[in-house]
Design a protein around this motif. Structure first.
Motif, mmCIF file in Angstrom:
data_model
loop_
_atom_site.group_PDB
_atom_site.id
_atom_site.type_symbol
_atom_site.label_atom_id
_atom_site.label_comp_id
_atom_site.label_asym_id
_atom_site.label_seq_id
_atom_site.Cartn_x
_atom_site.Cartn_y
_atom_site.Cartn_z
ATOM 1 N N GLY A 118 3.731 -6.651 3.963
ATOM 2 C CA GLY A 118 4.857 -5.750 3.751
ATOM 3 C C GLY A 118 4.726 -4.950 2.474
ATOM 4 O O GLY A 118 5.010 -3.746 2.446
ATOM 5 N N LEU A 119 4.274 -5.599 1.403
ATOM 6 C CA LEU A 119 4.066 -4.886 0.149
ATOM 7 C C LEU A 119 2.933 -3.876 0.268
ATOM 8 O O LEU A 119 3.009 -2.775 -0.292
ATOM 9 C CB LEU A 119 3.793 -5.871 -0.984
ATOM 10 C CG LEU A 119 4.984 -6.731 -1.409
ATOM 11 C CD1 LEU A 119 4.542 -7.761 -2.433
ATOM 12 C CD2 LEU A 119 6.099 -5.864 -1.957
ATOM 13 N N TYR A 120 1.892 -4.221 1.008
ATOM 14 C CA TYR A 120 0.786 -3.298 1.228
ATOM 15 C C TYR A 120 1.260 -2.066 1.995
ATOM 16 O O TYR A 120 0.944 -0.932 1.631
ATOM 17 C CB TYR A 120 -0.333 -4.014 1.987
ATOM 18 C CG TYR A 120 -1.438 -3.094 2.444
ATOM 19 C CD1 TYR A 120 -2.386 -2.619 1.538
ATOM 20 C CD2 TYR A 120 -1.534 -2.702 3.769
ATOM 21 C CE1 TYR A 120 -3.395 -1.780 1.950
ATOM 22 C CE2 TYR A 120 -2.531 -1.861 4.189
ATOM 23 C CZ TYR A 120 -3.461 -1.391 3.282
ATOM 24 O OH TYR A 120 -4.452 -0.543 3.694
ATOM 25 N N LYS A 121 2.011 -2.287 3.066
ATOM 26 C CA LYS A 121 2.517 -1.168 3.855
ATOM 27 C C LYS A 121 3.494 -0.315 3.047
ATOM 28 O O LYS A 121 3.543 0.903 3.204
ATOM 29 C CB LYS A 121 3.198 -1.667 5.134
ATOM 30 C CG LYS A 121 2.260 -2.256 6.150
ATOM 31 C CD LYS A 121 1.328 -1.232 6.719
ATOM 32 C CE LYS A 121 2.051 -0.458 7.794
ATOM 33 N NZ LYS A 121 1.212 0.506 8.482
ATOM 34 N N LEU A 122 4.270 -0.953 2.185
ATOM 35 C CA LEU A 122 5.219 -0.224 1.358
ATOM 36 C C LEU A 122 4.490 0.652 0.340
ATOM 37 O O LEU A 122 4.878 1.798 0.110
ATOM 38 C CB LEU A 122 6.137 -1.214 0.645
ATOM 39 C CG LEU A 122 7.281 -0.644 -0.171
ATOM 40 C CD1 LEU A 122 8.243 0.108 0.740
ATOM 41 C CD2 LEU A 122 8.011 -1.751 -0.885
ATOM 42 N N LYS A 123 3.408 0.126 -0.238
ATOM 43 C CA LYS A 123 2.655 0.876 -1.242
ATOM 44 C C LYS A 123 1.909 2.053 -0.623
ATOM 45 O O LYS A 123 1.835 3.130 -1.214
ATOM 46 C CB LYS A 123 1.665 -0.051 -1.946
ATOM 47 C CG LYS A 123 0.851 0.633 -3.029
ATOM 48 C CD LYS A 123 -0.115 -0.334 -3.666
ATOM 49 C CE LYS A 123 -0.905 0.376 -4.740
ATOM 50 N NZ LYS A 123 -2.257 0.662 -4.334
ATOM 51 N N ASN A 124 1.322 1.835 0.536
ATOM 52 C CA ASN A 124 0.520 2.875 1.167
ATOM 53 C C ASN A 124 1.347 3.885 1.941
ATOM 54 O O ASN A 124 0.798 4.714 2.648
ATOM 55 C CB ASN A 124 -0.539 2.260 2.072
ATOM 56 C CG ASN A 124 -1.629 1.603 1.264
ATOM 57 O OD1 ASN A 124 -1.791 1.892 0.088
ATOM 58 N ND2 ASN A 124 -2.362 0.715 1.887
ATOM 59 N N GLY A 125 2.616 3.775 1.824
ATOM 60 C CA GLY A 125 3.489 4.785 2.420
ATOM 61 C C GLY A 125 3.720 4.580 3.896
ATOM 62 O O GLY A 125 3.360 3.592 4.498
ATOM 63 N N GLY A 126 4.312 5.532 4.434
ATOM 64 C CA GLY A 126 4.719 5.515 5.818
ATOM 65 C C GLY A 126 5.975 6.355 5.903
ATOM 66 O O GLY A 126 6.519 6.793 4.881
ATOM 67 N N ASN A 127 6.404 6.618 7.073
ATOM 68 C CA ASN A 127 7.571 7.470 7.203
ATOM 69 C C ASN A 127 8.837 6.696 7.568
ATOM 70 O O ASN A 127 9.774 7.274 8.083
ATOM 71 C CB ASN A 127 7.298 8.588 8.218
ATOM 72 C CG ASN A 127 6.836 8.025 9.548
ATOM 73 O OD1 ASN A 127 6.792 6.822 9.723
ATOM 74 N ND2 ASN A 127 6.480 8.903 10.460
ATOM 75 N N THR A 128 8.857 5.395 7.305
ATOM 76 C CA THR A 128 10.065 4.627 7.562
ATOM 77 C C THR A 128 10.907 4.540 6.290
ATOM 78 O O THR A 128 10.393 4.606 5.181
ATOM 79 C CB THR A 128 9.739 3.193 8.041
ATOM 80 O OG1 THR A 128 8.992 2.544 7.037
ATOM 81 C CG2 THR A 128 8.957 3.216 9.330
ATOM 82 N N LYS A 129 12.187 4.413 6.486
ATOM 83 C CA LYS A 129 13.079 4.271 5.336
ATOM 84 C C LYS A 129 12.866 2.903 4.689
ATOM 85 O O LYS A 129 12.440 1.962 5.339
ATOM 86 C CB LYS A 129 14.527 4.398 5.796
ATOM 87 C CG LYS A 129 14.882 5.795 6.266
ATOM 88 C CD LYS A 129 16.236 5.825 6.912
ATOM 89 C CE LYS A 129 17.306 5.948 5.875
ATOM 90 N NZ LYS A 129 18.641 6.071 6.485
#
Length: 93
Positions: free
Chosen positions: A44-55
């Motif tokens: 989750g922290l990895y996905k949060l750092k690498n961005g994405g278009n979810t809130k």
């Protein structure tokens, strides 16, 4: 009245590492649940750092539900394992 304070309990003599190993042998799904929880949080922290278009709130909610689901599943499997070991396994002579 006796005040014998020379009582030595083995739980006080063992270190943190050996205590964790002993507890892991008694309940093997606890370390699995802890590792899964840590893996989901790291992902989750990895996905949060690498961005994405979810809130942000939606992302945190999904990670929270996934982590809770993994831990609940590990607890359920652990209880099933303990029940099988206690009731259906052959008793040692």
């Amino acid at each position: 009245m006796s005040t014998n304070t020379d009582v030595s309990l083995s739980s006080y003599d063992e270190g943190q590492g050996s205590k964790f190993i002993r507890k892991a042998r008694e309940a093997p799904f606890v370390p699995i649940g802890m590792a899964g929880f840590a893996a989901i949080i790291a992902y989750g922290l990895y996905k949060l750092k690498n961005g994405g278009n979810t809130k942000m709130s939606l992302h945190l909610t999904h990670m929270h539900v996934a982590a809770q689901g993994f831990v609940a599943g590990a607890m359920t499997l652990g209880m099933g394992y303990a029940m099988c070991k206690a009731f259906w396994a052959k008793p040692n002579p």
